[in-house]
Write an enzyme that holds these catalytic residues in place. Structure first.
Site, PDB file in Angstrom:
ATOM      1  CB  SER A 133      -0.918   0.121   1.217  1.00 25.22           C
ATOM      2  OG  SER A 133      -1.796   1.254   1.225  1.00 25.22           O
ATOM      3  CE  LYS A 205      -3.189  -2.489   0.018  1.00 19.78           C
ATOM      4  NZ  LYS A 205      -3.946  -2.294  -1.060  1.00 19.78           N
ATOM      5  CG  HIS A 208      -4.104  -0.662   4.315  1.00 19.73           C
ATOM      6  ND1 HIS A 208      -4.656  -0.260   3.041  1.00 19.73           N
ATOM      7  CD2 HIS A 208      -3.373   0.334   4.693  1.00 19.73           C
ATOM      8  CE1 HIS A 208      -4.125   0.938   3.076  1.00 19.73           C
ATOM      9  NE2 HIS A 208      -3.379   1.125   4.151  1.00 19.73           N
ATOM     10  CG  ASN A 209      -7.263  -1.774   0.355  1.00 27.29           C
ATOM     11  OD1 ASN A 209      -6.108  -1.330   0.847  1.00 27.29           O
ATOM     12  ND2 ASN A 209      -7.220  -1.652  -1.108  1.00 27.29           N
ATOM     13  CD  GLU A 212      -7.385   3.153   0.882  1.00 24.86           C
ATOM     14  OE1 GLU A 212      -6.296   2.519   0.923  1.00 24.86           O
ATOM     15  OE2 GLU A 212      -7.756   3.251  -0.432  1.00 24.86           O
TER      16      GLU A 212
END
Ligand code: 2AM
Length: 503
Positions: A133, A205, A208-209, A212
C-alpha cells in the site's frame, strides 16, 4: 557459454506500480530483472532509467527473466488481480522455475485466491502473497508491505522487503519521508513484517483498504457538515483540515484533504477545484470484499460497510437529482457558534475513526481463528504507521494499545481510546443529532456511534427479536434466569386481534 545469472530478483508487470517498485528495489542496490508482456513497455522503462544504483536487466521473454535471476529465484508479480496472476504463474512454471523459487504476488489479490494458489502451485514453486500500500509514490519511495506465505521463503525476501518498505522513526513512529530517486532513506524502522502463512498478508491488506474506505468517508462527512451547516468555502475548510493535521488526527488522508480543498480550479479563476468534481465515487472492490467477509464471519463492521454503501449511493447521481425534486426534508439551519461546531465535528471524526479501526481489528481477530493465523496486532498497526494510505499518528497509539495488551478484545476497551471517546462523546452525539435535524446524510458518523452504543450495551432489544423468531419459526430462546445453553420454546397462543380502545 551461458551467462551466470546476476539479478537479485525479477519483476513482472511494468504498469506504474511495477515500474516504481522496480526502481525502489534498484535504488537499494539490488539488481532487478524486468519483464512485461508488451515488450515495448519494458524497453521504454529501461530507456527512461539508465542509471539505477542496483541496475536493471531487460528481459524480452519469461525464459530470459528466469535465466537472469540467482537461485533460489525470487519473482514479484504486479499484474491486475484475478486470472492474470494465474496466467503469469503458469508462464513461469512453463519456463522451468524450480520448486524452491519464490513467486510473490504483490497485487491486490483476494486472500482466498492466495490460499488457493499456494496450494495449487505447491509442487511447482513457493507461491507467496504480499500486500503493498502507498499508491505510486509509496511504491517508488517506500510502501507499507504486508507479506504472508511460507515462513522459509520469507527468510529470502526479508532483506529486500525491509530495504524497500517505508521507514518510520524508531522513537516517535512518524514516517521518515526524505527519499529521493537514487537516495533511499537510511535507518528507521521498516514498515513491513511477516504476518503469517498463506493468505495472511493479502487479508491484512484487504482490511487496510476497508479501513481506508471508512477513513475517507468520515473525512468527507466532516467536510460536508461544515460546508452545509456553516457555509464555509473549500479554501477555508482546507485550513481547518491543515489545523487538524497538527493534532491527534495527523494523517496522510487529512493532509491530502487539506491540499485538495485548497486547490484552485484551473478553469474558473478564484474558485476551488473540489466544487467542480462530480459527486460520484468509484470503487475497485476491496471495501466490498471486507464487508462481505464481515457478513460471512458475522462480525459487525457496519461502518466499513456503510462507507461502501455511501459510494454506491453516490453513484446513483441521476436518481438522486430526480429524488431531490420530490423528497422533502429539513433545510440546513444552524445558528450556533462556528468554532464550537468545528471542534465538535473534529471530535465526531475522531470518535468514529476509533470505532472504524476497532471494527477492522475485530475482523482480523476473527479471521485468524478461521485460518489458524497468529496475527500480531501491534505489529500490524506498526507497519501501517508509514508508507500506506491510512498512515497516521493514530497508528502509534494502536501499536501501543496492542503492545500493552496483545489480547485486547476490542480497541474501544483500551484505556487510551476509551478516554479519547469519553472526551469527545458529547460532541460526537451533538454532530449526529445536528446531521439528523438538518437532513444531512452522515452515515459513517451515525453508524460508528450506533456501533459504539450497541457494543457498550449490556442489553439490546434482541430479546424481543429472538422471541419473534421463536413465535413464527420455533427457533427457541435462552432465558435470562437460567444458565446459557438451555433453550426454550413456547407454544405461543394463537394470534389475537385485541380490541384496542386508544384515545
Ligand atoms: P501489458 O503492458 O502487456 O498490458 C497491468 O495491467 C500490468 O499487468 C501490465 O504491465 C500488463 O501488461 C500486465 N498484465 C495484465 N494481464 C497480463 C497477463 N495476462 N499476462 C501478463 N501480464 C499481464
Amino acid at each position: 557459454m551461458p551467462q551466470q545469472p546476476t539479478a537479485d530478483i525479477g519483476l513482472i508487470g511494468l504498469a506504474v506500480m511495477g515500474e516504481n517498485l522496480a526502481l525502489n528495489i534498484a535504488d537499494h542496490g539490488f539488481k532487478v530483472a524486468v519483464y512485461n508482456r508488451t515488450t515495448e513497455t519494458m524497453r521504454q522503462f529501461i530507456d527512461k532509467n539508465p542509471n539505477t544504483p542496483g541496475g536493471l536487466i531487460a528481459c524480452e521473454t519469461i525464459e530470459q527473466l528466469v535465466a537472469s535471476i540467482k537461485r533460489p529465484r525470487k519473482f514479484i508479480i504486479l499484474v491486475k488481480a484475478g486470472p492474470a496472476v494465474d496466467a503469469v504463474v503458469k508462464q513461469l512454471i512453463d519456463a522451468g522455475i524450480a520448486t524452491d523459487d519464490i513467486v510473490v504476488d504483490c497485487g491486490n489479490s483476494l486472500w482466498t485466491d492466495t490460499i488457493r494458489r499456494e496450494k495449487e502451485y505447491a509442487d511447482k514453486c513457493k507461491f507467496f502473497g504480499s500486500g503493498v500500500s502507498g499508491g505510486e509514490v509509496g511504491a517508488r519511495f517506500g510502501p507499507s508491505m504486508m507479506p504472508g506465505g511460507d515462513p522459509d521463503s520469507w527468510k529470502h525476501l526479508k532483506t529486500i522487503w525491509e530495504a524497500v518498505a517505508a521507514k518510520v522513526d524508531a522513537k516517535t513512529g512518524t514516517p521518515i519521508e526524505t527519499a529521493q530517486p537514487g537516495k533511499p532513506v537510511v535507518g528507521g524502522v521498516p514498515c513491513t513484517a511477516y504476518l503469517g502463512p498463506n493468505g495472511a498478508g493479502h487479508y491484512v491488506k484487504m482490511i487496510h483498504n476497508g479501513i481506508e474506505y471508512i477513513d475517507m468517508q468520515l473525512i468527507c462527512e466532516a467536510y460536508f457538515l461544515m460546508k452545509n451547516l456553516l457555509g464555509m468555502k473549500a479554501g477555508e475548510l482546507g485550513d481547518v483540515f491543515h489545523q487538524w493535521n497538527e493534532g491527534d488526527l495527523d494523517s496522510y488522508l487529512i493532509q491530502i484533504t487539506a491540499d485538495i480543498l485548497k486547490q484552485p480550479d484551473p478553469l474558473h479563476k478564484g474558485e476551488f477545484l473540489v466544487d467542480y468534481v462530480l459527486d460520484t465515487a468509484g470503487q475497485k472492490g476491496t471495501g466490498k470484499w471486507t464487508s462481505v467477509n464481515a457478513l460471512d464471519m458475522g462480525i459487525p463492521a457496519n461502518s466499513i460497510a456503510e462507507a461502501v454503501f455511501a459510494r454506491c449511493l453516490s453513484a446513483l447521481k441521476d436518481e438522486r437529482i430526480e429524488a431531490s425534486k420530490h423528497l422533502v426534508g429539513p433545510k440546513s439551519n444552524f445558528s450556533g457558534n462556528k468554532q464550537e461546531l468545528i471542534a465538535a465535528v473534529r471530535d465526531a471524526l475522531y470518535g468514529s475513526k476509533i470505532c472504524a479501526y476497532a471494527q477492522g481489528f475485530q475482523l482480523m481477530r476473527e479471521a485468524q481463528k478461521e485460518y489458524k493465523w497468529k496475527l500480531n496486532f501491534s505489529e500490524i498497526a506498526s507497519i501501517w504507521r508509514g508508507g500506506c494510505i491510512i498512515r497516521a499518528r493514530f497508528l502509534q497509539k494502536i501499536t501501543d494499545a496492542y503492545t500493552r495488551n496483545p489480547n485486547l478484545v476490542n480497541l474501544l476497551l483500551d484505556p487510551y481510546f476509551n478516554e479519547q471517546i469519553q472526551k469527545g462523546q458529547a460532541n460526537w452525539r451533538k454532530i449526529v443529532s445536528l446531521a439528523a435535524e438538518n437532513g444531512i446524510a452522515a452515515p459513517a458518523f451515525m453508524s460508528a456511534l450506533a456501533y459504539y452504543d450497541g457494543y457498550r450495551a449490556a442489553r439490546l432489544p434482541a430479546n424481543l427479536l429472538q422471541a419473534q423468531r421463536d413465535y413464527f419459526g420455533a427457533h427457541t430462546y435462552e432465558r435470562t434466569d437460567t444458565p446459557r445453553g438451555k433453550f426454550f420454546h413456547l407454544d405461543w397462543p394463537e394470534p389475537t386481534r385485541p380490541q384496542l380502545n386508544i384515545g
